[in-house]
Write a protein that holds these residues in place. Structure first.
Motif, PDB file in Angstrom:
ATOM      1  N   ILE A 129       0.847  -1.200   0.000  1.00  0.00           N
ATOM      2  CA  ILE A 129       0.000   0.000   0.000  1.00  0.00           C
ATOM      3  C   ILE A 129       0.884   1.253   0.000  1.00  0.00           C
ATOM      4  O   ILE A 129       0.616   2.210  -0.727  1.00  0.00           O
ATOM      5  CB  ILE A 129      -0.943  -0.010   1.221  1.00  0.00           C
ATOM      6  CG1 ILE A 129      -1.957  -1.154   1.097  1.00  0.00           C
ATOM      7  CG2 ILE A 129      -1.686   1.328   1.341  1.00  0.00           C
ATOM      8  CD1 ILE A 129      -2.768  -1.401   2.358  1.00  0.00           C
ATOM      9  N   GLU A 130       1.939   1.254   0.817  1.00  0.00           N
ATOM     10  CA  GLU A 130       2.875   2.381   0.839  1.00  0.00           C
ATOM     11  C   GLU A 130       3.501   2.592  -0.540  1.00  0.00           C
ATOM     12  O   GLU A 130       3.665   3.733  -0.995  1.00  0.00           O
ATOM     13  CB  GLU A 130       3.973   2.136   1.873  1.00  0.00           C
ATOM     14  CG  GLU A 130       3.497   2.238   3.316  1.00  0.00           C
ATOM     15  CD  GLU A 130       4.622   2.020   4.296  1.00  0.00           C
ATOM     16  OE1 GLU A 130       4.922   2.940   5.082  1.00  0.00           O
ATOM     17  OE2 GLU A 130       5.220   0.921   4.284  1.00  0.00           O
ATOM     18  N   TYR A 131       3.862   1.501  -1.198  1.00  0.00           N
ATOM     19  CA  TYR A 131       4.491   1.573  -2.521  1.00  0.00           C
ATOM     20  C   TYR A 131       3.543   2.190  -3.545  1.00  0.00           C
ATOM     21  O   TYR A 131       3.906   3.100  -4.296  1.00  0.00           O
ATOM     22  CB  TYR A 131       4.907   0.173  -2.957  1.00  0.00           C
ATOM     23  CG  TYR A 131       5.498   0.083  -4.344  1.00  0.00           C
ATOM     24  CD1 TYR A 131       6.804   0.516  -4.593  1.00  0.00           C
ATOM     25  CD2 TYR A 131       4.757  -0.435  -5.404  1.00  0.00           C
ATOM     26  CE1 TYR A 131       7.351   0.427  -5.871  1.00  0.00           C
ATOM     27  CE2 TYR A 131       5.293  -0.534  -6.675  1.00  0.00           C
ATOM     28  CZ  TYR A 131       6.589  -0.102  -6.900  1.00  0.00           C
ATOM     29  OH  TYR A 131       7.123  -0.183  -8.162  1.00  0.00           O
ATOM     30  N   ARG A 145      -6.095   0.010  -3.629  1.00  0.00           N
ATOM     31  CA  ARG A 145      -7.385  -0.366  -3.042  1.00  0.00           C
ATOM     32  C   ARG A 145      -7.484  -1.874  -2.872  1.00  0.00           C
ATOM     33  O   ARG A 145      -7.982  -2.367  -1.857  1.00  0.00           O
ATOM     34  CB  ARG A 145      -8.534   0.150  -3.900  1.00  0.00           C
ATOM     35  CG  ARG A 145      -9.902  -0.054  -3.250  1.00  0.00           C
ATOM     36  CD  ARG A 145     -11.029   0.525  -4.082  1.00  0.00           C
ATOM     37  NE  ARG A 145     -10.954   1.974  -4.162  1.00  0.00           N
ATOM     38  CZ  ARG A 145     -11.980   2.785  -3.929  1.00  0.00           C
ATOM     39  NH1 ARG A 145     -13.136   2.297  -3.552  1.00  0.00           N
ATOM     40  NH2 ARG A 145     -11.843   4.081  -4.062  1.00  0.00           N
ATOM     41  N   GLY A 146      -6.975  -2.632  -3.864  1.00  0.00           N
ATOM     42  CA  GLY A 146      -7.011  -4.084  -3.759  1.00  0.00           C
ATOM     43  C   GLY A 146      -6.212  -4.593  -2.569  1.00  0.00           C
ATOM     44  O   GLY A 146      -6.668  -5.467  -1.824  1.00  0.00           O
ATOM     45  N   CYS A 147      -5.020  -4.036  -2.374  1.00  0.00           N
ATOM     46  CA  CYS A 147      -4.195  -4.429  -1.222  1.00  0.00           C
ATOM     47  C   CYS A 147      -4.852  -4.031   0.092  1.00  0.00           C
ATOM     48  O   CYS A 147      -4.785  -4.763   1.087  1.00  0.00           O
ATOM     49  CB  CYS A 147      -2.807  -3.794  -1.328  1.00  0.00           C
ATOM     50  SG  CYS A 147      -1.800  -4.441  -2.679  1.00  0.00           S
ATOM     51  N   PHE A 148      -5.485  -2.860   0.077  1.00  0.00           N
ATOM     52  CA  PHE A 148      -6.155  -2.367   1.282  1.00  0.00           C
ATOM     53  C   PHE A 148      -7.308  -3.295   1.667  1.00  0.00           C
ATOM     54  O   PHE A 148      -7.453  -3.673   2.837  1.00  0.00           O
ATOM     55  CB  PHE A 148      -6.666  -0.951   1.035  1.00  0.00           C
ATOM     56  CG  PHE A 148      -7.481  -0.381   2.160  1.00  0.00           C
ATOM     57  CD1 PHE A 148      -6.885   0.015   3.348  1.00  0.00           C
ATOM     58  CD2 PHE A 148      -8.857  -0.233   2.037  1.00  0.00           C
ATOM     59  CE1 PHE A 148      -7.638   0.537   4.390  1.00  0.00           C
ATOM     60  CE2 PHE A 148      -9.621   0.284   3.065  1.00  0.00           C
ATOM     61  CZ  PHE A 148      -9.005   0.678   4.245  1.00  0.00           C
ATOM     62  N   TYR A 149      -8.122  -3.693   0.685  1.00  0.00           N
ATOM     63  CA  TYR A 149      -9.233  -4.598   0.970  1.00  0.00           C
ATOM     64  C   TYR A 149      -8.716  -5.951   1.466  1.00  0.00           C
ATOM     65  O   TYR A 149      -9.277  -6.545   2.396  1.00  0.00           O
ATOM     66  CB  TYR A 149     -10.087  -4.801  -0.281  1.00  0.00           C
ATOM     67  CG  TYR A 149     -11.003  -3.648  -0.622  1.00  0.00           C
ATOM     68  CD1 TYR A 149     -11.089  -2.512   0.178  1.00  0.00           C
ATOM     69  CD2 TYR A 149     -11.802  -3.681  -1.767  1.00  0.00           C
ATOM     70  CE1 TYR A 149     -11.929  -1.457  -0.135  1.00  0.00           C
ATOM     71  CE2 TYR A 149     -12.655  -2.633  -2.089  1.00  0.00           C
ATOM     72  CZ  TYR A 149     -12.709  -1.524  -1.280  1.00  0.00           C
ATOM     73  OH  TYR A 149     -13.546  -0.484  -1.599  1.00  0.00           O
ATOM     74  N   GLU A 150      -7.647  -6.446   0.845  1.00  0.00           N
ATOM     75  CA  GLU A 150      -7.075  -7.720   1.286  1.00  0.00           C
ATOM     76  C   GLU A 150      -6.555  -7.614   2.722  1.00  0.00           C
ATOM     77  O   GLU A 150      -6.711  -8.532   3.518  1.00  0.00           O
ATOM     78  CB  GLU A 150      -5.954  -8.153   0.344  1.00  0.00           C
ATOM     79  CG  GLU A 150      -5.405  -9.534   0.673  1.00  0.00           C
ATOM     80  CD  GLU A 150      -4.353 -10.017  -0.313  1.00  0.00           C
ATOM     81  OE1 GLU A 150      -3.684 -11.020   0.000  1.00  0.00           O
ATOM     82  OE2 GLU A 150      -4.202  -9.395  -1.382  1.00  0.00           O
TER      83      GLU A 150
END
Length: 278
Positions: A129-131, A145-150
């Motif tokens: 997410i930082e990246y 957003r995908g990483c955040f939801y995961e």
């Protein structure tokens, strides 16, 4: 790090901070958005609404909109954490896919201890997410957003294991009970002397102990709760300012106006007008 009310412009923001045990949050506060942080190193305490939590490396703290909180640091020289702040709209796609109840269930606990076997995955998702936050290309918003939801789903599944508050020290449970009493009776003309008596302490000792445990002064804590409820009523009810002052325990309208202006920077009427209240 300065806490900003991002309002409608804020979607999802991530920041990494390091603080020494000497750092003191200047003001207790609450947000109109969601926020959670993951503690990488150090030790801290956070008081949320009326409950005290000890936070260790590998712990997540969830803060929902409107939750009054204050963090204090202790024992370790440096504390490092990553904070993610986001508004409710950022969860809309997730709610459409999974249902609103399932998404709200993620935030069922204020503190979550990530099991050792899950930490590498959680920290990897935070790093991704930082990246993507830096805007690698046109696909970064989607990847972020995908990483955040995961990450949210991973944290929800971690909560199937029981999580405790951390071991409370002598007298802290009594202060928690006092805070809950204040939290539940803010609309009444409660006094320091009254709550101290319920806690079987002298007013002076109770005041010192309450500050040491929660990070709040007694009056500061009570006023924050009343201002939060007054803000809600200003935006969502047709009650007059005088009625709201009375319902929130201020009694005197002038005192309410002064306290509200000090906390929010504007008068109650101006706040209602600026925020498009009823």
């Amino acid at each position: 790090m300065v806490i900003i009310d991002w309002g409608k412009a804020m979607k999802c923001n991530i920041s990494r901070t390091k603080r020494s045990y000497e750092f003191h949050m200047a003001e207790s506060h609450w947000h109109t958005h969601y926020e959670f942080y993951y503690l990488y190193s150090g030790h801290c305490k956070i008081f949320i609404n009326h409950t005290l939590y000890y936070v260790e490396p590998g712990d997540i703290i969830f803060l929902k909109p409107g939750e009054i909180h204050r963090t204090t640091y202790h024992s370790s020289p440096v504390n490092e954490r990553v904070t993610i702040s986001f508004d409710g709209e950022y969860l809309d796609s997730m709610k459409e896919l999974c249902g609103e109840e399932n998404v709200e269930y993620i935030f069922r606990n204020s503190k979550v201890t990530v099991p050792n076997g899950n930490r590498s995955r959680v920290e990897e998702l935070i790093s991704r997410i930082e990246y993507e936050e830096t805007g690698q290309d046109g696909f970064s918003p989607l990847m972020k957003r995908g990483c955040f939801y995961e990450l949210l789903v991973s944290l929800s599944r971690c909560q199937e294991a029981e999580t405790d508050h951390g071991r409370l020290e002598l007298g802290e449970e009594t202060i928690e009970e006092a805070a809950k009493y204040i939290y539940d009776h803010y609309q009444n003309p409660i006094t320091l002397e009254e709550v101290a008596e319920l806690s079987h302490m002298s007013p002076a000792y109770f005041s010192r102990k309450f500050k040491a445990v929660t990070g709040f002064g007694y009056k500061e804590y009570l006023t924050n709760i009343r201002i939060r409820e007054a803000s809600r009523l200003l935006l969502n009810s047709g009650c007059s300012v005088t009625e709201i002052a009375d319902r929130c325990g201020f009694g005197d309208g002038n005192y309410f106006g002064d306290a509200f202006r000090k906390a929010k920077g504007v008068s109650p009427r101006a706040f209602r007008k600026m925020q498009g209240g009823v």
